[in-house]
Motif scaffolding. Sequence first.
Motif, PDB file in Angstrom:
ATOM      1  N   PRO A 585       0.941  -1.407   0.081  1.00  0.00           N
ATOM      2  CA  PRO A 585      -0.073   0.007   0.154  1.00  0.00           C
ATOM      3  C   PRO A 585       0.931   1.323  -0.007  1.00  0.00           C
ATOM      4  O   PRO A 585       1.846   1.418   0.869  1.00  0.00           O
ATOM      5  CB  PRO A 585      -0.927  -0.117   1.224  1.00  0.00           C
ATOM      6  N   LEU A 586       0.573   2.251  -0.684  1.00  0.00           N
ATOM      7  CA  LEU A 586       1.068   3.636  -0.800  1.00  0.00           C
ATOM      8  C   LEU A 586       0.083   4.626  -0.710  1.00  0.00           C
ATOM      9  O   LEU A 586      -1.217   4.555  -0.868  1.00  0.00           O
ATOM     10  CB  LEU A 586       1.709   3.745  -2.039  1.00  0.00           C
ATOM     11  N   GLY A 587       0.491   5.598   0.202  1.00  0.00           N
ATOM     12  CA  GLY A 587      -0.450   6.835   0.270  1.00  0.00           C
ATOM     13  C   GLY A 587      -0.987   7.488  -0.776  1.00  0.00           C
ATOM     14  O   GLY A 587      -0.363   7.523  -1.851  1.00  0.00           O
ATOM     15  N   MET A 588      -2.134   7.784  -0.885  1.00  0.00           N
ATOM     16  CA  MET A 588      -2.946   8.465  -2.097  1.00  0.00           C
ATOM     17  C   MET A 588      -4.028   9.165  -1.440  1.00  0.00           C
ATOM     18  O   MET A 588      -5.044   8.654  -0.500  1.00  0.00           O
ATOM     19  CB  MET A 588      -3.379   7.364  -2.922  1.00  0.00           C
ATOM     20  N   PHE A 589      -4.432  10.277  -1.913  1.00  0.00           N
ATOM     21  CA  PHE A 589      -5.269  11.269  -1.621  1.00  0.00           C
ATOM     22  C   PHE A 589      -6.679  10.749  -2.325  1.00  0.00           C
ATOM     23  O   PHE A 589      -6.694  10.590  -3.609  1.00  0.00           O
ATOM     24  CB  PHE A 589      -5.337  12.627  -1.912  1.00  0.00           C
ATOM     25  N   VAL A 590      -7.915  10.822  -1.522  1.00  0.00           N
ATOM     26  CA  VAL A 590      -9.143  10.402  -2.085  1.00  0.00           C
ATOM     27  C   VAL A 590     -10.028  11.488  -1.550  1.00  0.00           C
ATOM     28  O   VAL A 590      -9.893  12.198  -0.743  1.00  0.00           O
ATOM     29  CB  VAL A 590      -9.497   9.078  -1.674  1.00  0.00           C
ATOM     30  N   ASN A 591     -11.259  11.269  -2.093  1.00  0.00           N
ATOM     31  CA  ASN A 591     -12.451  12.036  -1.790  1.00  0.00           C
ATOM     32  C   ASN A 591     -13.285  11.104  -0.961  1.00  0.00           C
ATOM     33  O   ASN A 591     -13.821  10.060  -1.536  1.00  0.00           O
ATOM     34  CB  ASN A 591     -13.130  12.946  -2.805  1.00  0.00           C
ATOM     35  N   ILE A 592     -13.943  11.628   0.313  1.00  0.00           N
ATOM     36  CA  ILE A 592     -14.848  11.048   1.211  1.00  0.00           C
ATOM     37  C   ILE A 592     -16.302  11.528   0.492  1.00  0.00           C
ATOM     38  O   ILE A 592     -16.298  12.872   0.797  1.00  0.00           O
ATOM     39  CB  ILE A 592     -14.720  11.152   2.426  1.00  0.00           C
ATOM     40  N   PRO A 593     -17.280  10.834  -0.014  1.00  0.00           N
ATOM     41  CA  PRO A 593     -18.494  11.720  -0.702  1.00  0.00           C
ATOM     42  C   PRO A 593     -19.221  12.418   0.297  1.00  0.00           C
ATOM     43  O   PRO A 593     -19.458  13.618   0.159  1.00  0.00           O
ATOM     44  CB  PRO A 593     -19.296  10.506  -1.460  1.00  0.00           C
ATOM     45  N   LYS A 594     -19.334  11.998   1.593  1.00  0.00           N
ATOM     46  CA  LYS A 594     -20.266  12.513   2.416  1.00  0.00           C
ATOM     47  C   LYS A 594     -19.839  12.268   3.927  1.00  0.00           C
ATOM     48  O   LYS A 594     -19.625  11.079   4.333  1.00  0.00           O
ATOM     49  CB  LYS A 594     -21.475  12.364   2.308  1.00  0.00           C
ATOM     50  N   SER A 595     -19.546  13.317   4.813  1.00  0.00           N
ATOM     51  CA  SER A 595     -19.457  12.967   5.918  1.00  0.00           C
ATOM     52  C   SER A 595     -20.031  14.175   6.834  1.00  0.00           C
ATOM     53  O   SER A 595     -20.271  15.430   6.284  1.00  0.00           O
ATOM     54  CB  SER A 595     -17.749  12.797   6.373  1.00  0.00           C
ATOM     55  N   GLU A 596     -19.775  14.108   8.197  1.00  0.00           N
ATOM     56  CA  GLU A 596     -20.447  15.233   9.145  1.00  0.00           C
ATOM     57  C   GLU A 596     -19.472  15.478  10.286  1.00  0.00           C
ATOM     58  O   GLU A 596     -18.845  14.486  10.958  1.00  0.00           O
ATOM     59  CB  GLU A 596     -21.906  15.130   9.397  1.00  0.00           C
ATOM     60  N   ILE A 597     -19.674  16.820  10.800  1.00  0.00           N
ATOM     61  CA  ILE A 597     -19.120  16.928  12.184  1.00  0.00           C
ATOM     62  C   ILE A 597     -19.749  17.914  12.922  1.00  0.00           C
ATOM     63  O   ILE A 597     -20.313  18.880  12.595  1.00  0.00           O
ATOM     64  CB  ILE A 597     -17.508  17.609  11.903  1.00  0.00           C
ATOM     65  N   TRP A 598     -19.985  17.635  14.307  1.00  0.00           N
ATOM     66  CA  TRP A 598     -20.682  18.579  15.125  1.00  0.00           C
ATOM     67  C   TRP A 598     -19.766  18.881  16.588  1.00  0.00           C
ATOM     68  O   TRP A 598     -19.103  17.916  16.852  1.00  0.00           O
ATOM     69  CB  TRP A 598     -22.010  18.265  15.240  1.00  0.00           C
ATOM     70  N   GLY A 599     -20.085  19.827  17.062  1.00  0.00           N
ATOM     71  CA  GLY A 599     -19.553  19.998  18.386  1.00  0.00           C
ATOM     72  C   GLY A 599     -19.966  21.292  19.277  1.00  0.00           C
ATOM     73  O   GLY A 599     -20.790  22.057  18.356  1.00  0.00           O
ATOM     74  N   VAL A 600     -19.274  21.426  20.276  1.00  0.00           N
ATOM     75  CA  VAL A 600     -19.467  22.653  21.121  1.00  0.00           C
ATOM     76  C   VAL A 600     -18.144  23.119  21.551  1.00  0.00           C
ATOM     77  O   VAL A 600     -17.380  22.137  21.778  1.00  0.00           O
ATOM     78  CB  VAL A 600     -20.494  22.399  22.474  1.00  0.00           C
ATOM     79  N   GLU A 601     -18.157  24.373  21.841  1.00  0.00           N
ATOM     80  CA  GLU A 601     -16.876  25.026  22.453  1.00  0.00           C
ATOM     81  C   GLU A 601     -17.266  26.007  23.449  1.00  0.00           C
ATOM     82  O   GLU A 601     -18.309  26.887  23.430  1.00  0.00           O
ATOM     83  CB  GLU A 601     -15.900  25.749  21.345  1.00  0.00           C
ATOM     84  N   PHE A 602     -16.401  26.086  24.655  1.00  0.00           N
ATOM     85  CA  PHE A 602     -16.489  26.840  25.634  1.00  0.00           C
ATOM     86  C   PHE A 602     -15.145  27.731  26.206  1.00  0.00           C
ATOM     87  O   PHE A 602     -14.232  26.998  26.170  1.00  0.00           O
ATOM     88  CB  PHE A 602     -17.435  26.112  27.097  1.00  0.00           C
ATOM     89  N   THR A 603     -15.525  28.767  26.523  1.00  0.00           N
ATOM     90  CA  THR A 603     -14.135  29.738  27.094  1.00  0.00           C
ATOM     91  C   THR A 603     -14.650  30.354  28.215  1.00  0.00           C
ATOM     92  O   THR A 603     -15.725  31.211  28.061  1.00  0.00           O
ATOM     93  CB  THR A 603     -13.534  30.454  26.156  1.00  0.00           C
ATOM     94  N   THR A 604     -14.043  30.533  29.275  1.00  0.00           N
ATOM     95  CA  THR A 604     -14.543  30.994  30.568  1.00  0.00           C
ATOM     96  C   THR A 604     -13.033  31.554  31.246  1.00  0.00           C
ATOM     97  O   THR A 604     -12.140  30.963  31.144  1.00  0.00           O
ATOM     98  CB  THR A 604     -15.305  30.218  31.459  1.00  0.00           C
ATOM     99  N   ASN A 605     -13.386  32.858  31.579  1.00  0.00           N
ATOM    100  CA  ASN A 605     -12.305  33.473  32.311  1.00  0.00           C
ATOM    101  C   ASN A 605     -13.134  34.063  33.696  1.00  0.00           C
ATOM    102  O   ASN A 605     -14.056  34.541  33.734  1.00  0.00           O
ATOM    103  CB  ASN A 605     -11.958  34.661  31.918  1.00  0.00           C
ATOM    104  N   ILE A 606     -12.450  33.492  34.838  1.00  0.00           N
ATOM    105  CA  ILE A 606     -12.944  33.934  36.260  1.00  0.00           C
ATOM    106  C   ILE A 606     -11.825  34.637  37.077  1.00  0.00           C
ATOM    107  O   ILE A 606     -10.724  34.168  37.189  1.00  0.00           O
ATOM    108  CB  ILE A 606     -13.404  32.525  36.707  1.00  0.00           C
ATOM    109  N   HIS A 607     -12.214  35.546  37.662  1.00  0.00           N
ATOM    110  CA  HIS A 607     -11.374  36.442  38.472  1.00  0.00           C
ATOM    111  C   HIS A 607     -12.247  36.491  39.840  1.00  0.00           C
ATOM    112  O   HIS A 607     -12.520  37.405  40.505  1.00  0.00           O
ATOM    113  CB  HIS A 607     -11.282  37.813  37.919  1.00  0.00           C
ATOM    114  N   PRO A 608     -12.159  35.524  40.787  1.00  0.00           N
ATOM    115  CA  PRO A 608     -13.094  35.018  41.694  1.00  0.00           C
ATOM    116  C   PRO A 608     -12.673  35.791  43.130  1.00  0.00           C
ATOM    117  O   PRO A 608     -13.320  36.518  44.004  1.00  0.00           O
ATOM    118  CB  PRO A 608     -12.925  33.883  42.118  1.00  0.00           C
ATOM    119  N   LEU A 609     -11.196  36.139  42.985  1.00  0.00           N
ATOM    120  CA  LEU A 609     -10.621  36.868  44.409  1.00  0.00           C
ATOM    121  C   LEU A 609      -9.601  37.850  43.713  1.00  0.00           C
ATOM    122  O   LEU A 609      -9.139  37.701  42.780  1.00  0.00           O
ATOM    123  CB  LEU A 609      -9.891  35.789  45.299  1.00  0.00           C
ATOM    124  N   PRO A 610      -9.219  38.756  44.487  1.00  0.00           N
ATOM    125  CA  PRO A 610      -8.301  39.847  44.256  1.00  0.00           C
ATOM    126  C   PRO A 610      -7.177  39.657  43.431  1.00  0.00           C
ATOM    127  O   PRO A 610      -6.707  39.998  42.392  1.00  0.00           O
ATOM    128  CB  PRO A 610      -8.125  40.662  45.591  1.00  0.00           C
TER     129      PRO A 610
END
Length: 767
Positions: A585-610
């Motif tokens: 086997p040798l590497g070769m680029f192909v096309n995947i006809p259809k796929s899907e990706i989903w997800g979530v992202e969170f970013t928080t900054n907290i300064h609870p004390l001085p």
Amino acid sequence: MLLPLIGCLVDGEAKGAPRSRHTEKATHSGATTGAHGLPAAATRPATHPAHVNGAAETLSVSGARRAFHFSQAQHAADSATRITAETLVRHGVVGLTGLQNLAPNVTIQSLMGTASTNFFIRGVGFNDYTQNNTSSIMTYIDDVPFPLSTMASGMMFDIADVDIQPGPSGTTHGLTDSGGEVNIRTADPTETWHGGVTQDIASYARSRTDLYISGPITDKLSFRIAGQTMHGGGWQYSPANHTHLGDANEGALRAKLLWKPDEHTEIKLTGHWTQDNSGVVVGKPVLNFLPAAQSIPTLGYQQANWDLRPQFAQLIGRSANTMPSEHNTFWGFDLNMSHDFGFATLRSISAYETEREGEYTDQDGTTYASGDQYRNIVANSFTQEVNLKSNDHGQRLQWVVGMTYNRVRMSQQFYFDFTDYVPLRGYLSETSFRQNQQTFNQYAYVSYRLPYSITLFGGINHEADDRQLLGLRTVHFGINNLNFNNEGAAANQFAGTVGIQWQAAKNLMFYYKMSKGFKPGGFTGNNTVVQAQLTPFRPESLLAYEAGFKSDIIPNVFRLNASAFYYDYHNQQYISSYLVPSYGPLGMFVNIPKSEIWGVEFTTNIHPLPHVYLMQNLGYERGKYQKFLALNSTATNAYYTANHVWQGIYTDYGGVDSGIPKLTLNGTADYRFNPLRHYELETGLDWMYRGSQALVAGGLGSYRLPAYFLMGAHMTFHPVSDRWSATIYASNLLNRQYFVAGGQATTTYFWIPGAPRFIGGRLSANF
């Protein structure tokens, strides 16, 4: 990495110690303007203003200081991760791969432990070792696109800031792509004199030196010169030939001239040069397809074997003492000119970048000559962009129109030593080719602010791409010469975005947008033995849906941003395998006809004390192939191991998880206080977690990188004036054993190990 003169005042993780009387006035994404002077719905920052240290902040004197930075980016309808120069310094980021530890759902990996880099954002990316195709994630440095990501090597010094933008782009600037951007901005010349030097020394004799000087030449002309050198740090050892592997040996310079002939015109000329002779990290074999007599010995985590036969060294024109290493030279320049006509600003960016790469890798990680490789790459890229964007002036309607032209010329040679890969090969070989490419992108973007703090925005672009693979041949020395027909690939498609933004309250913003992304097709150009390997793969397209919000729930105390996305992916470009009978086997680029990706992202900054500052990024993503029939590398390799015959086994991967890292976490916890009136002490921890990653479709076991968790620590003491600072730090504090990338090299499947614990110190002086 050089600590900026007032870096502690503009730290993206926020230093709110009472010793400072400075406050953030604006960030590189303005409160009412975003990308290229557009309303905040746009997704790319404008050029940053002139200031003391080149960071993307404007400072004003005030009686209080914000605890969190990039506050005005809170009004931009995007989910970008924005990173300041000091954050990069604190986390020891001196290369592109280090950015993945600072953002959610981001993977940036070195290929085979080399300078070649692949980018994935939200599971969208392109695994291209030959680097002769356009990446799904475009890298920009000072607004110049780098279509060949290797060209950006060695440029991560004297940085102003970085932002990582997920999702399709190309409607407001540059070139189009399907997955997102990494935007790197370097520090600009200053109108007053400033300079500094930093020395960083750490375990394994690692040394890094950074310096810069900046100031006026005349009242209208200023300059900046910055440089970096890196040496040592090689932590791998080869017991077979008693050599240390992976030592850095790199030097880089950058110079800028900034001329402002009048208050409406700005002309900036930048030139840079990088020489990289660093060693590379050798992979650890996890599967062996060699005959039993050539078994792989058991080695420790920091051990790896390699070999270089004299015959192969003579063929490639390198010394017989050459170890796995780079021998790369990169240089280039760009001219950035703008003129403000009052109603709009006209801008032109002209850039020329070059790459001369010579790279030796032992890809099988053994003392056998079964996967040794050397490659020469000579390439150059010319880019010309012109755009006209409206000036804000409080107007409801904002717009930008422009066009970008890019031309690439490339020549590559791949040499392989398969002498010990018998009886299937047993020879030396060379594959060489030339490639021409040109791309033309036209774009337009508009936004309109309605009553009730609602903004509508949309953009469209059209990109035409044409490329040719020329003169490809493979020579099996002493056996045969194979010459292949030229191939061509052309693409001509539209992409765009549309969305809505609602500023529900002063500190609360919601947005929703839909975007179509597009990426041109290309060629597989590595170790070619049959014409079918050169069949061009098709362009890919992606329809992205994203919704999110940004909130300062309690200003300067609690910030929470979140986004959710769904990607409908068509013709995804993917590195699969092509089985050549009686060869393997040798590497070769192909096309995947259809796929899907989903997800979530969170970013928080907290300064609870001085004195306490917390930051946490979290990303969760899932991908699934919906239509995909391909060679099953796992089953095919297993069949060969058992029967010593190559038999292609194909699998329908419809419904199979795509294997992207599901969970990514990174965060920091800092404690800052003033032990003395004019001095600050800062101490903190950082951490990151990456989920497991499949290296092939449906990959398990050896075909999947294990999950890993890392921690770091630091302590910095400096005066309030920031004339100097002293830092001690540790990376991989728990000395974990982990792997950051992987792949296959003819006879073995391998993982690339990550660095062990480093303990170091850093001294910085500024004026």
